[in-house]
Design a protein around this motif. Structure first.
Motif, short mmCIF file in Angstrom:
data_model
loop_
_atom_site.label_atom_id
_atom_site.label_comp_id
_atom_site.label_asym_id
_atom_site.label_seq_id
_atom_site.Cartn_x
_atom_site.Cartn_y
_atom_site.Cartn_z
N ARG A 172 -3.65 5.28 -2.45
CA ARG A 172 -4.09 4.31 -1.63
C ARG A 172 -5.60 4.45 -1.52
N PHE A 207 0.81 -1.17 0.11
CA PHE A 207 -0.06 0.19 0.08
C PHE A 207 0.84 1.29 -0.05
N GLU A 224 3.41 -1.11 3.99
CA GLU A 224 2.99 0.36 3.58
C GLU A 224 4.29 1.23 3.20
#
Length: 307
Positions: free
Chosen positions: A201, A193, A220
């Motif tokens: 996102r 992400f 992330e």
């Protein structure tokens, strides 16, 4: 005192970024060159302009005063340049644009000919995430912003540039479940992400929520380039804008994974505050866009339209 305008410009950028490395990047200089300019300016004062504590650079109170003076001096220099250009009948001034990070693959193509035709125009383009782009719009700090998702907290006017297509992407030849069912793929693959506040996102999470997918394996990362490098290293898969992976697709390093419901499509748009009073430069740029969008898309994005 023999300080130069270049020294003042470099020092001002250092005070704004709080980093020699970041200042060098934004000024397109090497770190040693920036350090030398800082030293040459510092040598002309008995009081420190900066100090380093724990490898972190801080601007002293005296340095902050010098930075304010430097900004005033540089603004006056810009004013002189603008007046000179105006006297010669040239369009002059600053064009300030804030661009979401993936938009750096789009915006330059819609600027290049305008800047070439108007050599006295100074371009200030900030590339950042969607949250900061919206903030710069709210504060009326920029003339325009490039986004793929319209902000909902402010009233804006818009001009559509190009369709934004987002696909599930991974390293070529990677092992993955068979089929094209989004739920099966997203729940079994390690997903990467972008950071919170990113438009990519937001789009990816909207797709996941809509399809009631429970993503358990995820990481992330804070930029499109970081995600791309993670994909190339085989760390996982991500939903990415097609515009940012042209070279990797052509080289066969990354591949688009067919998924039912993809691509997600949004639109790259130039937006500005509703009712904004445009400067001569920003109005000229808006007129240029309205006249040339179709030809720019046709000439610069032929490869993109094939997907």
């Amino acid at each position: 005192m023999n300080y130069t305008l270049h020294q003042l410009q470099v020092f001002l950028k250092i005070t704004q970024t709080k980093s020699i490395t970041k200042a060098a990047e934004e000024l397109h200089l090497t770190q040693p060159a920036v350090s030398i300019q800082l030293k040459n300016l510092q040598d002309q004062f008995d009081i420190p302009l900066t100090e380093v504590v724990g490898r972190k650079l801080y601007v002293t109170d005296f340095g902050k005063e010098i930075a304010l003076a430097a900004e005033t001096i540089l603004n006056e220099v810009h004013a002189i340049n603008y007046k000179t250009s105006a006297f010669k009948g040239q369009l002059n001034g600053r064009l300030k644009i804030s661009v979401v990070s993936t938009g750096k693959y789009v915006m330059p193509y819609f600027l290049s000919d305008f800047m070439r035709e108007n050599k006295s125009v100074e371009l200030l383009m900030d590339v950042t995430n969607k949250s900061k782009v919206v903030e710069s719009l709210e504060q009326n700090e920029v003339d325009f912003a490039l986004v793929s998702i319209l902000p909902t907290t402010i009233n804006v006017e818009k001009l559509d540039l190009l369709q934004n297509k987002l696909y599930l992407v991974g390293r070529s030849g990677g092992e993955r479940p068979k089929g094209n069912n989004a739920k099966d793929l997203f729940e079994q693959l390690p997903m990467i992400f972008r950071e919170k506040g990113s438009g990519t996102r937001q789009t990816m999470e909207a797709f996941i929520n809509k399809n009631e997918i429970a993503v358990t394996k995820k990481m992330e990362l804070s930029s499109n380039e970081a995600v791309k490098q993670a994909l190339l290293a085989g760390l996982g898969y991500s939903v990415m804008p097609l515009i940012g992976i042209r070279n990797e697709l052509q080289l066969g390093e990354l591949e688009i994974i067919p998924v039912k419901g993809l691509p997600i499509t949004t639109t790259w748009r130039v937006v500005w505050l509703k009712g904004k009073k445009h400067t001569p430069v920003s109005q000229a740029y808006l007129n240029y866009l309205e006249k040339n969008i179709a030809s720019i898309v046709e000439n610069k994005f032929t490869w993109y339209e094939k997907y």
